[in-house]
Design a protein around this motif. Sequence first.
Motif, PDB file in Angstrom:
ATOM      1  N   LEU A 110       0.824  -1.204   0.000  1.00 40.28           N
ATOM      2  CA  LEU A 110       0.000   0.000   0.000  1.00 40.28           C
ATOM      3  C   LEU A 110       0.864   1.263   0.000  1.00 40.28           C
ATOM      4  N   PHE A 111       1.965   1.245   0.751  1.00 44.20           N
ATOM      5  CA  PHE A 111       2.855   2.413   0.811  1.00 44.20           C
ATOM      6  C   PHE A 111       3.546   2.647  -0.534  1.00 44.20           C
ATOM      7  N   LEU A 112       4.067   1.587  -1.145  1.00 43.92           N
ATOM      8  CA  LEU A 112       4.753   1.740  -2.433  1.00 43.92           C
ATOM      9  C   LEU A 112       3.798   2.247  -3.511  1.00 43.92           C
ATOM     10  N   THR A 113       2.566   1.771  -3.492  1.00 41.08           N
ATOM     11  CA  THR A 113       1.570   2.242  -4.452  1.00 41.08           C
ATOM     12  C   THR A 113       1.298   3.730  -4.266  1.00 41.08           C
ATOM     13  N   SER A 114       1.199   4.176  -3.032  1.00 41.15           N
ATOM     14  CA  SER A 114       0.969   5.593  -2.742  1.00 41.15           C
ATOM     15  C   SER A 114       2.144   6.442  -3.222  1.00 41.15           C
ATOM     16  N   LEU A 115       3.361   5.964  -2.987  1.00 44.98           N
ATOM     17  CA  LEU A 115       4.559   6.699  -3.400  1.00 44.98           C
ATOM     18  C   LEU A 115       4.643   6.799  -4.919  1.00 44.98           C
ATOM     19  N   GLN A 116       4.317   5.725  -5.609  1.00 49.85           N
ATOM     20  CA  GLN A 116       4.321   5.749  -7.076  1.00 49.85           C
ATOM     21  C   GLN A 116       3.351   6.784  -7.616  1.00 49.85           C
ATOM     22  N   CYS A 117       2.160   6.856  -7.013  1.00 51.79           N
ATOM     23  CA  CYS A 117       1.154   7.804  -7.482  1.00 51.79           C
ATOM     24  C   CYS A 117       1.628   9.242  -7.278  1.00 51.79           C
ATOM     25  N   LEU A 118       2.287   9.510  -6.180  1.00 53.10           N
ATOM     26  CA  LEU A 118       2.803  10.860  -5.936  1.00 53.10           C
ATOM     27  C   LEU A 118       3.845  11.238  -6.991  1.00 53.10           C
ATOM     28  N   LEU A 119       4.762  10.337  -7.286  1.00 52.77           N
ATOM     29  CA  LEU A 119       5.786  10.613  -8.304  1.00 52.77           C
ATOM     30  C   LEU A 119       5.165  10.783  -9.688  1.00 52.77           C
ATOM     31  N   PHE A 120       4.191   9.929 -10.003  1.00 53.22           N
ATOM     32  CA  PHE A 120       3.491  10.033 -11.285  1.00 53.22           C
ATOM     33  C   PHE A 120       2.776  11.373 -11.416  1.00 53.22           C
ATOM     34  N   SER A 121       2.113  11.812 -10.360  1.00 52.87           N
ATOM     35  CA  SER A 121       1.377  13.073 -10.393  1.00 52.87           C
ATOM     36  C   SER A 121       2.316  14.263 -10.546  1.00 52.87           C
ATOM     37  N   VAL A 122       3.486  14.217  -9.886  1.00 51.24           N
ATOM     38  CA  VAL A 122       4.466  15.302 -10.013  1.00 51.24           C
ATOM     39  C   VAL A 122       4.977  15.399 -11.449  1.00 51.24           C
ATOM     40  N   CYS A 123       5.316  14.252 -12.058  1.00 49.88           N
ATOM     41  CA  CYS A 123       5.814  14.261 -13.443  1.00 49.88           C
ATOM     42  C   CYS A 123       4.737  14.728 -14.418  1.00 49.88           C
ATOM     43  N   ALA A 124       3.493  14.320 -14.191  1.00 49.61           N
ATOM     44  CA  ALA A 124       2.403  14.714 -15.090  1.00 49.61           C
ATOM     45  C   ALA A 124       2.144  16.211 -15.016  1.00 49.61           C
ATOM     46  N   ALA A 138      -3.098  20.818  -7.676  1.00 47.75           N
ATOM     47  CA  ALA A 138      -4.129  20.514  -6.679  1.00 47.75           C
ATOM     48  C   ALA A 138      -4.276  19.002  -6.481  1.00 47.75           C
ATOM     49  N   LEU A 139      -4.246  18.240  -7.574  1.00 51.51           N
ATOM     50  CA  LEU A 139      -4.364  16.783  -7.470  1.00 51.51           C
ATOM     51  C   LEU A 139      -3.136  16.169  -6.802  1.00 51.51           C
ATOM     52  N   THR A 140      -1.973  16.753  -7.054  1.00 48.33           N
ATOM     53  CA  THR A 140      -0.749  16.256  -6.417  1.00 48.33           C
ATOM     54  C   THR A 140      -0.822  16.436  -4.900  1.00 48.33           C
ATOM     55  N   LEU A 141      -1.311  17.581  -4.463  1.00 44.68           N
ATOM     56  CA  LEU A 141      -1.482  17.818  -3.024  1.00 44.68           C
ATOM     57  C   LEU A 141      -2.530  16.875  -2.426  1.00 44.68           C
ATOM     58  N   LEU A 142      -3.601  16.627  -3.190  1.00 46.36           N
ATOM     59  CA  LEU A 142      -4.639  15.710  -2.727  1.00 46.36           C
ATOM     60  C   LEU A 142      -4.088  14.289  -2.575  1.00 46.36           C
ATOM     61  N   THR A 143      -3.129  13.944  -3.421  1.00 47.98           N
ATOM     62  CA  THR A 143      -2.540  12.603  -3.404  1.00 47.98           C
ATOM     63  C   THR A 143      -1.851  12.297  -2.075  1.00 47.98           C
ATOM     64  N   LEU A 144      -1.416  13.323  -1.357  1.00 43.09           N
ATOM     65  CA  LEU A 144      -0.742  13.101  -0.075  1.00 43.09           C
ATOM     66  C   LEU A 144      -1.643  12.374   0.929  1.00 43.09           C
ATOM     67  N   LEU A 145      -2.968  12.505   0.753  1.00 42.65           N
ATOM     68  CA  LEU A 145      -3.900  11.857   1.687  1.00 42.65           C
ATOM     69  C   LEU A 145      -3.849  10.332   1.606  1.00 42.65           C
ATOM     70  N   VAL A 146      -3.400   9.795   0.468  1.00 46.16           N
ATOM     71  CA  VAL A 146      -3.436   8.338   0.303  1.00 46.16           C
ATOM     72  C   VAL A 146      -2.442   7.636   1.225  1.00 46.16           C
ATOM     73  N   PHE A 147      -1.470   8.371   1.782  1.00 46.27           N
ATOM     74  CA  PHE A 147      -0.498   7.738   2.667  1.00 46.27           C
ATOM     75  C   PHE A 147      -1.105   7.375   4.024  1.00 46.27           C
ATOM     76  N   ILE A 148      -2.292   7.906   4.321  1.00 47.07           N
ATOM     77  CA  ILE A 148      -2.939   7.570   5.598  1.00 47.07           C
ATOM     78  C   ILE A 148      -3.243   6.074   5.677  1.00 47.07           C
ATOM     79  N   HIS A 149      -3.663   5.489   4.549  1.00 44.29           N
ATOM     80  CA  HIS A 149      -4.087   4.080   4.544  1.00 44.29           C
ATOM     81  C   HIS A 149      -2.959   3.124   4.933  1.00 44.29           C
ATOM     82  N   PRO A 150      -1.805   3.165   4.258  1.00 40.42           N
ATOM     83  CA  PRO A 150      -0.735   2.231   4.660  1.00 40.42           C
ATOM     84  C   PRO A 150      -0.252   2.477   6.083  1.00 40.42           C
TER      85      PRO A 150
END
Length: 508
Positions: A375-389, A467-479
């Motif tokens: 779950l943590f690695l998936t969250s980290l990947q999404c953050l990096l993907f959102s920053v590059c996009a 805005a979506l990149t900042l929102l992505t930070l919330l996904v780290f709560i789950h892991p």
Amino acid sequence: MQGHEVGTRLRYRLTLASGMLECLCFAGVVFGFASLMFVLKEDGYFSQLCTSVPGINDTLTSTDCSKQDEQFSLVFTIASFLNNFLNLVNGYLFDRFGTMVTRLLGICLYTTGTLLVAFSSAAFSELLFPALSCIAVGGILLLLTNMQVGNLFAAHRSTIITLYNGAFDSSSTVFLIFKLLYEQGVSLRTSFLVLSSCSIILLLRTFLLMPRTHIPYPLPQYYTYGPSCGQGNTYNVEQFERMRDGAMAASQESSGTDNVPPVPEDRAEVQDSGKVASFRSCVLSWFFLWHLVWLSIMQLRHYLFIGTLNPMLNRLANNDPSLVSQYTNAFAMTQLCGVLCAPWNGLIMDRHKGKPLAPGETEREADLRSSSLSLFLTSLQCLLFSVCAAVPLLPLQYLTFILQVLNRSFLYGGNAAFISIAFPACHFGKLYGLVMSISAVFSLLQYPCFALVRGTLGGDPFYVDIALTLLTLLVFIHPVYVFVHCRNVARHREENTQTGIKMAEAKL
């Protein structure tokens, strides 16, 4: 009996391999919409929405096709929404009526969708709305019935679930193949008629290599299915849950631990001796809530990226058709790698299999502990993907494509695997459907985001991406929550063990 067992194992392997091909070639083709959109534009779909814009001194004119892009985005938004939202109904159908009924419905929808695209044209562009929606819903039904195949291979259960979800992602490459065939002179109608005729293969697999009801977990000895098995081989998943949990409770009582204080558990776990947690208690658990937030935010990020990829590439490439085609092909090719990326997530989740459990630890607790890293690695990947996009640099999009397919394959495989771990198997279809349905409602935000970019922001999505990149930070709560829960369970287990030892010494 040995020959029967060999035949059963062969059937298991054929089911696994054919399911892999089914997910790879059919289930998730709708997510190759960026490649299909390129062909549809060439064929003039929604071209009446393009307008001529006069240049300076009326000497030059340009074509504004933003309304056409918006209409294509709406087609994909509706299809992706229904793909997930109807999973609540799909999950109920699967849990209530079993595999065969669910698959037959999915095949009917899928065939209807492919035929609608085949017989659509620029004059009947609106047919794309029901067509893509039917393909999306039919495909997710095929995936839903295939994920239970992991129950046939207990030691690799999470790996197989993630592998199938990776194949689902990679099937978007089918529309890239259609695009390449179109460039070689093969019409879109011909390609979709061939895809529609492949439904015969799906029907054969339904009757020959899939059960009528469900594949139970854990798997009973000599379990079989298919045309040669009789009624004696039909198993009820909820009965298996109760039998297993009742046996565990009896084992614990016989071991003399009935005076040891209980370990606090999430409400999704088994409540009483031999009693499976209710569907309501699963939905009201913190596991379900944070998992829903985790999935919804990342799914919105992916859907908005896929739905706006073509206009984004046009903007960064200064409307150069050859350059846009090159990057569209690159994106579609990276999607093929989803089937290669997804098993790594399954291996992470299954890394503890075959190792001895900690004293007092259940198999479900070990699975849950192992899932926190995934779950943590998936969250980290999404953050990096959102920053590059969010970075408006065309060559950087190659890295964005890689991160997108890696994260997407981890996301959906991890979603299904976590639900199968954290909640009782008898509720899998309903919980999977519910979490996908609610996340689908959240994903509807992609259309107002797209309208905001095309309107107020003048085609520049930078602020929406931030805005979506900042929102992505919330996904780290789950892991973090899952990790803390597992640590607390381990601490209480150790305290209970010490308490039990002291009580035993006191009796002596």
